[in-house]
Design an enzyme around this catalytic site. Structure first.
Site, PDB file in Angstrom:
ATOM      1  CG  ASP A  29     -15.801  29.168   1.458  1.00  0.00           C
ATOM      2  OD1 ASP A  29     -15.351  28.023   1.631  1.00  0.00           O
ATOM      3  OD2 ASP A  29     -16.877  29.556   1.973  1.00  0.00           O
TER       4      ASP A  29
ATOM      5  CE  LYS B 294     -19.353  22.056   3.712  1.00  0.00           C
ATOM      6  NZ  LYS B 294     -20.679  21.754   4.238  1.00  0.00           N
TER       7      LYS B 294
ATOM      8  CD1 TRP C 149     -22.704  28.037   1.748  1.00  0.00           C
ATOM      9  CD2 TRP C 149     -22.201  28.830   3.775  1.00  0.00           C
ATOM     10  NE1 TRP C 149     -23.311  27.235   2.684  1.00  0.00           N
ATOM     11  CE2 TRP C 149     -23.023  27.689   3.927  1.00  0.00           C
ATOM     12  CE3 TRP C 149     -21.779  29.493   4.932  1.00  0.00           C
ATOM     13  CZ2 TRP C 149     -23.428  27.208   5.181  1.00  0.00           C
ATOM     14  CZ3 TRP C 149     -22.170  29.017   6.177  1.00  0.00           C
ATOM     15  CH2 TRP C 149     -22.982  27.890   6.287  1.00  0.00           C
TER      16      TRP C 149
END
Ligand code: PMP
Length: 361
Positions: free
Chosen positions: A172, A196, A102
């Site tokens: 992030d 999530k 990511w």
């Protein structure tokens, strides 16, 4: 109804109480006679949801008053581009911590907008551990530092962050926001896709220090401009009303479950249980991430061979455990144990793993 233990990495399990409430309110939102799906985002009903959801997040994360909370669209992937678009001006450098897939995607997007320096990386360790955050050598003209607090695919998570620097810190937190207490004032901008720990996909939460908004270049499209969204309280255009409404319910659920500190205690106990099962298996299972870097949210592990893993997945599905296949880039096995997964579900998984080991060791 079939009992299913949902260990998907995202979109992921939502609290059953929240799903129930959505079902109850879908035709009639709190006595309005209308569905949340069919009311204007300019209505007083949505204004209330929008304002309340921002406030809930501020309360739960103890967000200082000099920060804005935004609800945007396009997922965390859009943030990979929006961050450099807003803050990486020509002549400056963006410093990135490269910790996995990511972070790598965020870096690749930033490079399209300007100069990027990788100031710490664990690529040579195949991202099994996280790069250290101390003694970073930041190039002069650094516009911001970017890190990924939890690498969802590798199953690694920072336990601590760096000492405050002179340059803005951007994180992030897509896969661990609201799973543990953090000090928001250590960061200048935090972003997280909701799917999530916060709700469904479709909305991305951005928490940004108001001061940072003054640095935004005016030549970017309005839809990509954080200041435009902040000035209009996330109502610059039609927001994802249904997704924000669900985030509202999830935040109330967290509040009712002891707040962030409450869910953090459970999250630690849940992760501990599964890692103990892995570590106590005489190498039948092994963890993919280095111990010091292990994530409380995504437990990545493997068995000794591929055939056994296929069989594990088959049997786990037959027994009601879904989502245990690792990400296509990492392979192997992964249990994502976000806030909505209960301790009992982790216990059921641990027992299944032990039983599987007994039969196949
Ligand atoms: N960052 C992290 C840490 C993620 O786990 C994900 C998605 N799994 C993303 C970014 C990308 O999010 P989205 O699919 O919402 O763009």
């Amino acid at each position: 109804m079939k009992t299913v233990h949902n260990f998907n990495a995202g979109p992921a399990a939502l609290p059953p109480e929240v799903l129930q409430q959505i079902q109850e309110e879908i035709l009639d939102l709190q006595g309005t006679g209308l569905s949340i799906l069919e009311i204007s985002h300019r209505s007083k009903e949505y204004e209330k949801i929008n304002g309340e959801t921002q406030q809930l997040l501020k309360d739960l994360l103890n967000i200082p008053h000099e920060y804005e909370v935004l609800f945007l669209q396009g997922g965390a992937s859009t943030q990979f581009a929006m961050v450099p678009m807003n803050f990486l001006k020509s002549g400056s450098v963006a410093s990135y911590i490269h910790s996995g897939t990511w972070a790598g995607k965020a870096i690749a997007e930033a490079r399209k907008f300007g100069e990027v320096a990788i100031v710490a990386s664990s690529e040579k360790d195949h991202f099994k551990k996280l790069p250290a955050l101390d003694n970073l050598k930041l190039p002069s003209g650094t516009a911001y530092i970017h890190l990924t607090s939890n690498e969802t695919i590798a199953g690694t998570q920072y336990k601590y962050f760096m000492e405050p620097q002179d340059v803005p810190l951007i994180a992030d937190m897509s896969s661990d926001i609201l799973s543990r207490t953090i000090d928001v004032s250590d960061f200048d901008l935090i972003y997280a896709g909701a799917q999530k720990n916060l709700g469904p996909s479709g909305v991305t939460v951005v928490i940004v220090r108001s001061e940072l908004l003054k640095r935004i270049s005016t030549t970017i499209p309005d839809i990509m401009n954080y200041r435009i969204h902040a000035d209009s309280r996330s109502l610059y255009h039609t927001p994802p009303v249904f997704a924000v409404y669900i985030v509202n319910l999830v935040l109330k659920w967290i509040q009712a479950n002891g707040g962030v500190r409450g869910v953090e205690l459970w999250n630690r106990a849940k992760a501990d249980l599964i890692y103990r099962t892995i570590d106590g298996s005489d190498n039948f299972y092994s963890g993919l991430a280095d111990r010091d870097s292990r994530s409380l949210m995504n437990v990545t592990f493997r068995t000794s061979n591929e055939e056994l893993e296929k069989h594990f997945l088959l049997e786990s599905e037959r027994n009601g455990f879904v989502g245990l296949r690792g990400h296509r880039e990492a392979g192997h096995l992964r249990a994502s144990i976000y806030n909505a997964i209960t301790y009992d579900q982790c216990k059921a998984l641990s027992e299944f793993m032990k039983d599987f080991q007994k039969r196949f060791a």
